[in-house]
Design an enzyme around this catalytic site. Structure first.
Site, PDB file in Angstrom:
ATOM      1  N   ASN A   9       0.857  -1.181   0.000  1.00 36.43           N
ATOM      2  CA  ASN A   9       0.000   0.000   0.000  1.00 36.43           C
ATOM      3  C   ASN A   9       0.898   1.237   0.000  1.00 36.43           C
ATOM      4  OD1 ASN A   9      -1.826   2.036   0.464  1.00 36.43           O
ATOM      5  ND2 ASN A   9      -2.420   1.355   2.518  1.00 36.43           N
ATOM      6  N   LYS A  11       0.033   4.315  -0.353  1.00 36.70           N
ATOM      7  CA  LYS A  11      -0.618   5.515   0.213  1.00 36.70           C
ATOM      8  C   LYS A  11      -0.390   6.726  -0.708  1.00 36.70           C
ATOM      9  CE  LYS A  11      -0.333   3.258   4.634  1.00 36.70           C
ATOM     10  NZ  LYS A  11      -0.199   3.314   6.078  1.00 36.70           N
ATOM     11  N   HIS A  96      -9.807   1.106   4.690  1.00 38.28           N
ATOM     12  CA  HIS A  96      -8.477   1.205   5.321  1.00 38.28           C
ATOM     13  C   HIS A  96      -8.569   2.126   6.538  1.00 38.28           C
ATOM     14  CE1 HIS A  96      -4.356   2.484   6.043  1.00 38.28           C
ATOM     15  NE2 HIS A  96      -4.022   1.303   5.558  1.00 38.28           N
ATOM     16  N   GLU A  98      -6.891   4.515   7.560  1.00 39.04           N
ATOM     17  CA  GLU A  98      -6.777   5.965   7.313  1.00 39.04           C
ATOM     18  C   GLU A  98      -8.046   6.518   6.685  1.00 39.04           C
ATOM     19  OE1 GLU A  98      -3.019   5.505   5.375  1.00 39.04           O
ATOM     20  OE2 GLU A  98      -2.241   4.869   7.323  1.00 39.04           O
ATOM     21  N   GLU A 168      -5.771  -5.158  10.384  1.00 41.23           N
ATOM     22  CA  GLU A 168      -4.742  -4.148  10.639  1.00 41.23           C
ATOM     23  C   GLU A 168      -5.100  -3.372  11.903  1.00 41.23           C
ATOM     24  OE1 GLU A 168      -2.508  -2.923   6.858  1.00 41.23           O
ATOM     25  OE2 GLU A 168      -4.354  -1.793   6.876  1.00 41.23           O
ATOM     26  N   GLY A 174       1.984   2.163  10.846  1.00 39.46           N
ATOM     27  CA  GLY A 174       2.938   3.265  10.739  1.00 39.46           C
ATOM     28  C   GLY A 174       3.567   3.669  12.058  1.00 39.46           C
ATOM     29  N   SER A 212       2.958  -2.061  10.417  1.00 36.23           N
ATOM     30  CA  SER A 212       4.395  -2.070  10.710  1.00 36.23           C
ATOM     31  C   SER A 212       5.066  -3.399  10.377  1.00 36.23           C
ATOM     32  CB  SER A 212       4.656  -1.671  12.165  1.00 36.23           C
ATOM     33  OG  SER A 212       4.219  -0.338  12.385  1.00 36.23           O
TER      34      SER A 212
HETATM   35  P1  PGA Z   1       2.491   0.311   7.605  1.00 38.74           P
HETATM   36  O1  PGA Z   1       1.065   0.494   6.897  1.00 38.74           O
HETATM   37  O2  PGA Z   1       3.088  -0.967   7.072  1.00 38.74           O
HETATM   38  O3  PGA Z   1       3.286   1.512   7.176  1.00 38.74           O
HETATM   39  O4  PGA Z   1       2.253   0.245   9.066  1.00 38.74           O
HETATM   40  C1  PGA Z   1       0.223  -0.607   6.708  1.00 38.74           C
HETATM   41  C2  PGA Z   1      -1.087  -0.151   6.085  1.00 38.74           C
HETATM   42  O5  PGA Z   1      -1.547   0.940   6.405  1.00 38.74           O
HETATM   43  O6  PGA Z   1      -1.694  -0.869   5.280  1.00 38.74           O
END
Ligand code: PGA
Length: 251
Positions: A9, A11, A96, A98, A168, A174, A212
């Site tokens: 992803n 983003k 997601h 976010e 997740e 993140g 992460s």
């Molecule tokens: P990250 O993001 O690996 O940077 O924690 C995962 C995601 O948001 O799908």
């Protein structure tokens, strides 16, 4: 054979030129493995470039990070499932963390987007997960089941068989913190049980873990049989690092 899915992803990173350069490099660093698929979720503007750059590799697939539920019309700023499909997307993330927490997307929005993805021929990747406060209050499973029920509750077994779920935990995205492999596996077991209880076929069900994930922890997470793959943000942005992760995490 256990078939793993590695989903990247990106983003709000990697425009069309970056996406082309990334895929070119990735393809020189990662040769196809029969037991794994690699999916990329670039920003919408880069979907076509990425899909073109991946087109003759059956193990690589490009998706979009979000869709709007109406197929077309006056909805400025949105991309619909048919438009994403035309650009080369074959999958879409839905709900997601976010989208939910930065943009206020609701469970009901995820239900509509799920319907639109399935109707539009995109594989939906439904993201679910609890916040830290919800986890600390012992509500992890209740939150995950609520999110599953809202988005998938009205689907029949045939539709469910086309859905991928990504667990997740919000507090792990993140942040550099991630669930232990055992904690992740416990939630995955519940998700799988929920899907099977509604008739989803056992082989072919895919539940990914995200938050992460990186080259250091991916192998330990994937050693849990409950995990069918990973959804990775930060550690997927560098083509060589991502190729290395996909190459070694399931060795
Ligand atoms: P990250 O993001 O690996 O940077 O924690 C995962 C995601 O948001 O799908």
């Amino acid at each position: 054979m256990r078939r793993l899915l590695f989903a990247a992803n990106w983003k709000t990173q990697l425009g069309p030129d970056d996406a082309r350069a990334y895929l070119k490099l990735f393809r020189t660093r990662y040769n196809r493995h029969e037991d794994r698929d690699v999916w990329f979720f670039p920003p919408a503007v880069s979907v076509e470039a990425a899909a073109q750059a991946a087109r003759d590799r059956a193990d690589l697939l490009v998706g979009i990070q979000d869709i709007y539920w109406e197929p077309k019309g006056a909805f400025t700023g949105t991309v619909s499932a048919p438009l994403a499909l035309q650009a080369g997307a074959r999958a879409t993330l839905i709900g997601h963390s976010e989208r939910r927490h930065v943009f206020g997307e609701t469970d009901d929005d995820t239900r509509r987007k799920m319907g639109a993805a399935l109707a539009g021929g995109l594989v939906p990747v439904l993201c679910v997960g609890e916040t830290l406060a919800e986890r600390d209050a012992g509500h992890t499973l209740a939150v995950v089941v609520r999110q599953l029920s809202a988005a998938l509750g009205s689907l029949d077994a045939a539709a469910l068989s086309r859905v991928v779920v990504a667990y997740e935990p919000v507090w792990a995205i993140g942040t550099g913190r991630n669930a232990t492999p055992q904690d992740a596996a416990a939630v995955h077991r519940e998700i799988r049980g929920w899907l099977q209880g509604r008739g989803a076929p056992v082989p072919g069900l895919r539940v990914l873990y995200g938050g992460s994930v990186n080259a250091k922890n991916a192998a330990a997470l994937l050693a849990e049989r409950e995990l069918d793959g990973v959804l990775v943000g930060g550690a997927s942005l560098d083509a060589e690092g991502w190729a290395q992760l996909v190459q070694t995490a399931a060795a």
